[in-house]
Design an enzyme around this catalytic site. Structure first.
Site, PDB file in Angstrom:
ATOM      1  N   CYS A 123       0.348  -6.356  -3.094  1.00 31.09           N
ATOM      2  CA  CYS A 123      -0.644  -5.299  -2.947  1.00 31.09           C
ATOM      3  C   CYS A 123      -2.057  -5.840  -3.119  1.00 31.09           C
ATOM      4  O   CYS A 123      -2.990  -5.376  -2.455  1.00 31.09           O
ATOM      5  CB  CYS A 123      -0.360  -4.171  -3.927  1.00 31.09           C
ATOM      6  SG  CYS A 123       1.156  -3.274  -3.532  1.00 31.09           S
ATOM      7  N   GLU A 182       0.337   1.217  -3.366  1.00 33.40           N
ATOM      8  CA  GLU A 182      -0.852   0.792  -2.633  1.00 33.40           C
ATOM      9  C   GLU A 182      -0.487   0.416  -1.188  1.00 33.40           C
ATOM     10  O   GLU A 182      -1.198   0.738  -0.245  1.00 33.40           O
ATOM     11  CB  GLU A 182      -1.516  -0.399  -3.314  1.00 33.40           C
ATOM     12  CG  GLU A 182      -1.803  -0.205  -4.795  1.00 33.40           C
ATOM     13  CD  GLU A 182      -0.681  -0.749  -5.681  1.00 33.40           C
ATOM     14  OE1 GLU A 182       0.498  -0.408  -5.427  1.00 33.40           O
ATOM     15  OE2 GLU A 182      -0.988  -1.515  -6.609  1.00 33.40           O
TER      16      GLU A 182
HETATM   17 ZN    ZN Z   1       2.413  -3.924  -5.276  1.00 29.95          ZN
END
Ligand code: ZN
Length: 166
Positions: A96, A60
Site C-alpha cells: 500500500c 488503501e
Molecule cells: Zn496494505
C-alpha cells in the site's frame, strides 16, 4: 452501497469515518481490519475501501483501485487510513505504501502504526515520508481503530513476527 460521510469537515472526522469503514471488513484472524477514505482538496470524498472488500485486498489498495491513475484530484487529495500503510505483502504484488506513492497523493492521515505481529519491520510512515509525503497521526483515534482488531492484538501466542504477511 457506499456509506455517506456525515458531513466530515476535518482530519479527525474523516479518520473517524475511515475507522467506521473498517467495521465492514469480513472477519479475519490473520489480517487487520482497516478502513480507508480518500478526500479531495475541497473536502469531498473521492473513494473509499476496506480490508478484504475483494479477496486479499487491503483498505488503501481497495480505495485506490476505484480511481484511475491519472485522476487529477489525487495530487491534492488526502488519504485517511485507520492503520499505517503496509510495506510488505506476500499475496499482492505491491504494498500500500508503494501504491500511495505511485498515486501522487501527498498527504496521509493515520490512527495507529502497525505492530510487529504479521510483519516485524512495518515502516509505512517512514517510507511515505521518504517519498515526500506528509504523514499525520491522530493517536486519539488509535483506540477506536484498534477496537475491531482486539482479537489479534490481545493474543500472546503469535510469537511476534512469524505469522505470514497477508
Ligand atoms: Zn496494505
Amino acid at each position: 452501497m457506499p456509506l455517506v460521510p456525515p458531513g466530515c469537515s476535518n482530519d479527525y472526522e474523516w479518520l473517524s469515518f475511515a475507522i467506521d469503514l473498517a467495521k465492514r471488513c469480513p472477519p479475519s484472524d490473520t489480517a487487520f481490519s482497516v478502513g480507508c477514505v480518500i478526500v479531495d482538496a475541497h473536502g469531498s470524498e473521492i473513494s473509499q475501501g476496506y480490508s478484504r472488500e475483494q479477496p486479499h485486498y487491503h483498505a488503501e489498495e481497495s480505495a485506490l483501485s476505484k480511481l484511475t491513475p491519472d485522476d487529477e484530484r489525487l495530487p491534492e487529495a488526502t488519504l485517511y487510513s485507520s492503520l499505517e500503510p503496509c510495506t510488505r505483502r506476500k499475496s499482492r504484488p505491491r504494498t500500500c505504501s508503494e501504491l500511495i506513492i505511485a498515486s501522487g497523493i501527498r498527504r496521509v492521515v493515520i490512527a495507529w502504526r502497525e505492530p510487529p505481529i504479521f510483519v516485524s519491520d512495518a515502516h509505512g510512515v517512514t517510507a511515505l515520508e521518504a517519498a515526500g509525503i506528509t504523514v499525520v497521526e491522530i493517536p486519539e483515534l488509535a483506540d477506536a481503530a484498534t477496537a475491531m482488531n482486539a482479537h489479534i492484538l490481545n493474543t500472546d501466542t503469535n510469537g511476534g513476527s512469524s505469522a505470514p504477511a497477508t
